[in-house]
Design a protein around this motif. Structure first.
Motif, PDB file in Angstrom:
ATOM      1  N   PRO A  71     -37.703   5.593  13.401  1.00  0.00           N
ATOM      2  CA  PRO A  71     -38.198   4.244  13.668  1.00  0.00           C
ATOM      3  C   PRO A  71     -37.531   3.922  15.310  1.00  0.00           C
ATOM      4  O   PRO A  71     -36.388   4.079  15.439  1.00  0.00           O
ATOM      5  N   ASN A  72     -38.482   3.587  16.081  1.00  0.00           N
ATOM      6  CA  ASN A  72     -38.124   2.901  17.346  1.00  0.00           C
ATOM      7  C   ASN A  72     -38.088   1.414  17.180  1.00  0.00           C
ATOM      8  O   ASN A  72     -38.575   0.791  16.230  1.00  0.00           O
ATOM      9  N   MET A  73     -37.547   0.904  18.332  1.00  0.00           N
ATOM     10  CA  MET A  73     -37.380  -0.798  18.362  1.00  0.00           C
ATOM     11  C   MET A  73     -38.785  -1.220  18.252  1.00  0.00           C
ATOM     12  O   MET A  73     -38.917  -2.348  17.449  1.00  0.00           O
ATOM     13  N   ARG A  74     -39.880  -0.814  18.678  1.00  0.00           N
ATOM     14  CA  ARG A  74     -41.003  -1.389  18.557  1.00  0.00           C
ATOM     15  C   ARG A  74     -41.635  -1.347  17.208  1.00  0.00           C
ATOM     16  O   ARG A  74     -42.069  -2.515  16.404  1.00  0.00           O
ATOM     17  N   GLY A  75     -41.280  -0.008  16.547  1.00  0.00           N
ATOM     18  CA  GLY A  75     -41.725   0.209  14.966  1.00  0.00           C
ATOM     19  C   GLY A  75     -41.005  -0.795  14.113  1.00  0.00           C
ATOM     20  O   GLY A  75     -41.487  -1.506  13.207  1.00  0.00           O
ATOM     21  N   ILE A  76     -39.652  -0.805  14.585  1.00  0.00           N
ATOM     22  CA  ILE A  76     -38.934  -1.852  13.636  1.00  0.00           C
ATOM     23  C   ILE A  76     -39.312  -3.351  13.773  1.00  0.00           C
ATOM     24  O   ILE A  76     -39.702  -4.052  12.828  1.00  0.00           O
ATOM     25  N   MET A  77     -39.636  -3.705  15.190  1.00  0.00           N
ATOM     26  CA  MET A  77     -40.162  -5.084  15.303  1.00  0.00           C
ATOM     27  C   MET A  77     -41.465  -5.355  14.403  1.00  0.00           C
ATOM     28  O   MET A  77     -41.869  -6.485  13.531  1.00  0.00           O
ATOM     29  N   MET A  78     -42.399  -4.456  14.716  1.00  0.00           N
ATOM     30  CA  MET A  78     -43.790  -4.634  14.035  1.00  0.00           C
ATOM     31  C   MET A  78     -43.459  -4.602  12.534  1.00  0.00           C
ATOM     32  O   MET A  78     -44.422  -5.280  11.739  1.00  0.00           O
ATOM     33  N   ALA A  79     -42.562  -3.767  11.981  1.00  0.00           N
ATOM     34  CA  ALA A  79     -42.231  -3.815  10.350  1.00  0.00           C
ATOM     35  C   ALA A  79     -42.092  -4.903   9.791  1.00  0.00           C
ATOM     36  O   ALA A  79     -42.287  -5.270   8.751  1.00  0.00           O
ATOM     37  N   ARG A  80     -41.238  -5.802  10.574  1.00  0.00           N
ATOM     38  CA  ARG A  80     -41.050  -7.268  10.135  1.00  0.00           C
ATOM     39  C   ARG A  80     -42.298  -7.902   9.641  1.00  0.00           C
ATOM     40  O   ARG A  80     -42.094  -8.728   9.278  1.00  0.00           O
ATOM     41  N   LYS A  81     -43.341  -7.603  10.565  1.00  0.00           N
ATOM     42  CA  LYS A  81     -44.544  -8.507  10.260  1.00  0.00           C
ATOM     43  C   LYS A  81     -45.465  -7.904   9.428  1.00  0.00           C
ATOM     44  O   LYS A  81     -46.410  -8.471   8.974  1.00  0.00           O
ATOM     45  N   LYS A  82     -45.337  -6.701   9.049  1.00  0.00           N
ATOM     46  CA  LYS A  82     -46.336  -5.970   7.930  1.00  0.00           C
ATOM     47  C   LYS A  82     -45.938  -6.463   6.594  1.00  0.00           C
ATOM     48  O   LYS A  82     -44.742  -6.939   6.288  1.00  0.00           O
ATOM     49  N   PRO A  83     -47.134  -6.486   5.990  1.00  0.00           N
ATOM     50  CA  PRO A  83     -46.962  -7.191   4.607  1.00  0.00           C
ATOM     51  C   PRO A  83     -46.192  -6.134   3.552  1.00  0.00           C
ATOM     52  O   PRO A  83     -46.364  -5.155   3.300  1.00  0.00           O
ATOM     53  N   LEU A  84     -45.274  -6.957   2.874  1.00  0.00           N
ATOM     54  CA  LEU A  84     -44.526  -6.219   1.910  1.00  0.00           C
ATOM     55  C   LEU A  84     -44.682  -7.208   0.588  1.00  0.00           C
ATOM     56  O   LEU A  84     -44.131  -8.347   0.446  1.00  0.00           O
ATOM     57  N   THR A  85     -45.529  -6.589  -0.407  1.00  0.00           N
ATOM     58  CA  THR A  85     -45.778  -7.547  -1.526  1.00  0.00           C
ATOM     59  C   THR A  85     -44.980  -7.034  -2.585  1.00  0.00           C
ATOM     60  O   THR A  85     -44.676  -5.921  -2.958  1.00  0.00           O
ATOM     61  N   VAL A  86     -44.381  -8.002  -3.459  1.00  0.00           N
ATOM     62  CA  VAL A  86     -43.668  -7.819  -4.526  1.00  0.00           C
ATOM     63  C   VAL A  86     -44.683  -8.051  -5.762  1.00  0.00           C
ATOM     64  O   VAL A  86     -44.989  -9.182  -5.996  1.00  0.00           O
ATOM     65  N   VAL A  87     -44.551  -7.097  -6.635  1.00  0.00           N
ATOM     66  CA  VAL A  87     -45.359  -7.714  -7.837  1.00  0.00           C
ATOM     67  C   VAL A  87     -44.567  -7.104  -9.119  1.00  0.00           C
ATOM     68  O   VAL A  87     -43.538  -6.554  -8.890  1.00  0.00           O
ATOM     69  N   GLU A  88     -44.811  -7.759 -10.110  1.00  0.00           N
ATOM     70  CA  GLU A  88     -43.930  -7.820 -11.235  1.00  0.00           C
ATOM     71  C   GLU A  88     -44.324  -6.583 -12.097  1.00  0.00           C
ATOM     72  O   GLU A  88     -45.690  -6.214 -12.125  1.00  0.00           O
ATOM     73  N   PRO A  89     -43.384  -5.954 -12.831  1.00  0.00           N
ATOM     74  CA  PRO A  89     -43.855  -4.607 -13.683  1.00  0.00           C
ATOM     75  C   PRO A  89     -44.749  -4.967 -14.777  1.00  0.00           C
ATOM     76  O   PRO A  89     -44.929  -6.049 -15.252  1.00  0.00           O
ATOM     77  N   VAL A  90     -45.545  -4.098 -15.344  1.00  0.00           N
ATOM     78  CA  VAL A  90     -46.416  -4.121 -16.455  1.00  0.00           C
ATOM     79  C   VAL A  90     -45.499  -3.794 -17.589  1.00  0.00           C
ATOM     80  O   VAL A  90     -44.523  -2.906 -17.465  1.00  0.00           O
ATOM     81  N   GLU A  91     -45.862  -4.263 -18.859  1.00  0.00           N
ATOM     82  CA  GLU A  91     -45.162  -3.702 -20.048  1.00  0.00           C
ATOM     83  C   GLU A  91     -45.521  -2.191 -20.181  1.00  0.00           C
ATOM     84  O   GLU A  91     -46.464  -1.656 -20.099  1.00  0.00           O
ATOM     85  N   ALA A  92     -44.239  -1.411 -20.259  1.00  0.00           N
ATOM     86  CA  ALA A  92     -44.236  -0.023 -20.419  1.00  0.00           C
ATOM     87  C   ALA A  92     -43.014   0.549 -21.204  1.00  0.00           C
ATOM     88  O   ALA A  92     -41.946  -0.331 -21.184  1.00  0.00           O
ATOM     89  N   GLU A  93     -43.323   1.494 -21.714  1.00  0.00           N
ATOM     90  CA  GLU A  93     -42.353   1.951 -22.573  1.00  0.00           C
ATOM     91  C   GLU A  93     -41.254   3.016 -21.805  1.00  0.00           C
ATOM     92  O   GLU A  93     -41.760   3.665 -21.042  1.00  0.00           O
ATOM     93  N   GLU A  94     -40.052   2.986 -22.013  1.00  0.00           N
ATOM     94  CA  GLU A  94     -39.143   3.900 -21.644  1.00  0.00           C
ATOM     95  C   GLU A  94     -38.830   5.102 -22.596  1.00  0.00           C
ATOM     96  O   GLU A  94     -38.501   4.630 -23.797  1.00  0.00           O
ATOM     97  N   MET A  95     -38.852   6.180 -22.567  1.00  0.00           N
ATOM     98  CA  MET A  95     -38.766   7.291 -23.492  1.00  0.00           C
ATOM     99  C   MET A  95     -37.449   7.679 -23.268  1.00  0.00           C
ATOM    100  O   MET A  95     -37.158   8.650 -24.206  1.00  0.00           O
ATOM    101  N   THR A  96     -36.828   7.589 -22.054  1.00  0.00           N
ATOM    102  CA  THR A  96     -35.450   8.366 -22.105  1.00  0.00           C
ATOM    103  C   THR A  96     -34.548   7.262 -21.682  1.00  0.00           C
ATOM    104  O   THR A  96     -34.691   6.421 -20.969  1.00  0.00           O
TER     105      THR A  96
END
Ligand SMILES: Cc1cc2nc3c(=O)[nH]c(=O)nc-3n(C[C@H](O)[C@H](O)[C@H](O)COP(=O)(O)OP(=O)(O)OC[C@H]3O[C@@H](n4cnc5c(N)ncnc54)[C@H](O)[C@@H]3O)c2cc1C
Ligand SMILES: Nc1ncnc2c1ncn2[C@@H]1O[C@H](COP(=O)(O)O)[C@@H](O)[C@H]1O
Lengths: 246, 320
Positions: free
Chosen positions: A187-212
């Motif tokens: 990543p270059n400086m420009r990429g790093i700067m742009m990355a700060r403005k890009k959307p990072l969405t946090v979603v909660e997990p769905v109910e799911a089984e753990e098998m191990t």
């Protein structure tokens, strides 16, 4: 084309591997986390789809907040947006179920994942994900072309490779070879700067089984010291009579 | 109740890994006091399976099996597991094994442990030991589901003969059409592959150029070994990347691994450490590989390797 790149957040390849809490937890003290190397290859290949074929690239990880640094790095490399599913990634099937939900909600047609994560070496998430979604699937992929909805991949097999044809929607488990080493992007400086403005969405997990459940860890037994051999005659003798391997 | 093993074949013959998973399945069936069923496709002569303990053998001959789509193979194994009421399904770790195993697990709603190196530590709870952190540690993993899928790590258990009377049945479940089609295959013929090799000869940047591999090829030939290389060697284009072993390359888990001009970086060792005996040949006595090897020679590969080839030729002539 909507492409989803699955990113697993793993200890850097040079990390010292230690455990705490009675050998039940990986010791993250002083450990640097990075994009899983196989995922770095797929992300690099995905950038090509973006630049040459106008694809949109979303990166996703199942992980806690500390994995966001790795997602930001993927954005700095060039992904358009990122999704974090806010859960501890412990069991492969659990992770695959979370990813399936993301794929369904986002309507991704091509899902790129790595052959394996270099920490637990599960090699299970991409295949399980394809099964859950009933998407076409190939693993050990070392080359991908997408022409309309036709997908041509090469897959590494023992002693060579095979070319396979299929169609979207598809999940691929890919590895080194899919891009040249020299194509990997820092990543270059420009990429790093742009990355700060890009959307990072946090979603909660769905109910799911753990098998191990990972219980505890063990280190391999300490090895006895290397025997330094002076001549090839002595080496052949030791390999034949002591190690019994020739 | 039963244990189901998938025995992979190639060109009508069982692969070594097929006999290893059968050996493992037999011991597990004894531990769990149940029967071993081995399922395979296309092979006519099943005597090798009986020799390693298969009590019941299912020979698949559905038309659908002539596919390269792992999803179809997964359906085939799921049908066998359902018919036999399998508690545990055991699959090898070949390229095809790791392709199909997670699909079988997801379809059976079974917990999957890959890279398993030993029989379960305990049956209830069901706990298996598996490789983790690229051979730098082991993890004991509990599988919580009623049905379980085990991916057995290559060359980790060994072969155990256990001659058994076996019954053989054909097995032809209905299978869907494959949606992934192979259009061509390129394999080098007549070479030993890294996956199948008992001995691997590997070389690194110490060889200085792609033109110096003749002596390595000679050593490969006299030992009947597979050839391998470190990552920079394939990145530099000296050798094909299909020969690259290590964390990001192929796993080497042979009986003997000979490393020539390879420093032994942590990422390299991660992929070769599960080889049983390692030999290092390096000019630098401080090279990290010496810490991981059983035997070492400090010196110039360009002197040592040709000598080794000569002496091994004589040795082979005398010892057959
Ligand atoms: C994310 C990541 C993943 C990686 N994955 C892998 C991987 O999967 N596999 C892998 O191999 N590497 C991998 N690497 C690279 C690894 O870190 C090392 O760079 C690499 O293994 C070094 O290769 P080498 O030993 O051939 O070369 P070098 O480190 O350059 O070592 C050459 C050795 O040859 C010796 N030598 C020189 N001349 C002679 C002679 N005449 N005779 C005998 N010995 C001689 C030298 O003393 C030296 O020890 C990875 C790196 C990263 C960052
Ligand atoms: N926690 C995770 N979040 C997102 N993708 C993951 C995660 N774990 C694994 N993957 C994907 O699945 C691949 C194989 O991982 P594994 O099955 O864990 O060895 C990785 O290379 C990733 O592409």
């Amino acid at each position: 084309m909507k492409v989803l790149v699955c990113i697993s957040n793993v200890p850097d390849t040079t990390s010292k591997i230690n455990f705490t809490e009675n050998d039940t937890k990986f010791d993250t003290n002083g450990v640097q986390f990075v994009i899983n190397p196989h995922d770095e290859y797929t992300l690099t290949r995905a950038m090509w789809f973006k630049e040459k074929q106008g694809a949109s690239i979303t990166v996703v990880t199942i992980g806690n907040q500390s994995s966001e640094a790795t997602l930001r790095k993927a954005l700095a490399i060039g992904a358009d947006d990122a999704i974090r599913v806010n859960a501890e990634a412990t069991d492969g099937y659990f992770v695959a179920q979370q990813l399936a939900e993301v794929v369904k909600n986002g309507g991704y047609e091509l899902v790129l994942a790595g052959r394996e994560s270099i920490d637990y070496n599960g090699g299970m998430v991409p295949g399980m994900l394809a099964s859950i979604l009933d998407y076409n699937f190939v693993n050990a992929v070392i080359g991908i072309e997408v022409i309309d909805s036709k997908v041509v991949v090469s897959r590494e097999i023992d002693g060579g490779k095979e070319i396979m044809e299929s169609s979207l929607p598809m999940v691929l488990g890919a590895q080194k070879g899919i891009v040249q080493e020299t194509e990997l992007r820092i990543p270059n400086m420009r990429g790093i700067m742009m990355a700060r403005k890009k959307p990072l969405t946090v979603v909660e997990p769905v109910e799911a089984e753990e098998m191990t459940v990972a219980q505890n860890f063990e280190k391999p037994e300490a090895k006895s010291a290397c025997k330094i051999v002076e001549s090839v005659d002595e080496l052949i003798d030791l390999l034949h009579n002591e190690a019994k391997v020739i | 109740m039963s244990i189901l093993v998938f025995a992979e074949s190639s060109e009508g013959k069982f692969k070594k890994v097929a006999l290893e998973v059968t050996s493992y399945g037999k011991k597990l069936a004894e531990q769990m006091q149940t029967n071993l069923v081995v399922v395979t496709a296309f092979v006519e002569d099943t005597t090798p399976l009986a020799k390693y303990g298969a009590g019941k053998i299912l020979i698949g001959n559905s038309d659908g099996l002539k596919t390269s789509d792992a999803m179809v193979y997964a359906d085939f194994l799921v049908a066998a597991a359902n018919q036999e009421n399998a508690d545990v399904v055991i699959i090898d770790s070949s390229v095809n094994g790791v392709f199909v195993a997670p699909l079988v697990a997801a379809k059976l709603q079974a917990g999957y442990a890959s890279n398993v190196v030993a029989l379960p530590n305990s049956l209830s709870p069901f706990v298996v030991k598996r490789k983790a952190f690229s051979n730098k540690a082991f993890n004991n993993t509990e599988i919580k589901t009623a049905t379980k899928v085990i991916g057995l790590a290559k060359n980790s258990f060994g072969l155990f003969e256990n001659p058994t009377e076996s019954s053989v049945e054909t097995f032809s479940p209905d299978l869907p059409d494959g949606r992934v089609n192979r259009t061509s295959v390129e394999t080098a013929s007549g070479i030993v592959t890294i996956a199948d090799a008992d001995i691997i000869v590997s070389a690194g940047r110490g060889l200085k150029s792609g033109d110096n591999w003749g002596m390595v090829e000679d050593l490969v030939e006299v030992l009947g070994a597979a050839i391998a290389c470190s990552k920079p060697v394939s990145d530099l284009g000296w050798r094909s990347h299909t020969e690259h072993v290590g964390q990001t390359g192929k796993q080497a888990s042979s009986n003997l691994y000979i490393a020539i001009g390879i420093s032994g970086a942590i990422q390299h060792l991660a992929g070769v450490n599960s080889s049983k005996v390692k030999v290092v040949i390096n000019t630098d006595a401080e090279a990290p590989f010496f810490k991981s090897a059983e035997y070492g020679m400090i010196g110039d590969a360009f002197e040592i390797v040709p000598k080794l080839v000569d002496k091994l030729r004589t040795f082979k002539a005398e010892n057959g």
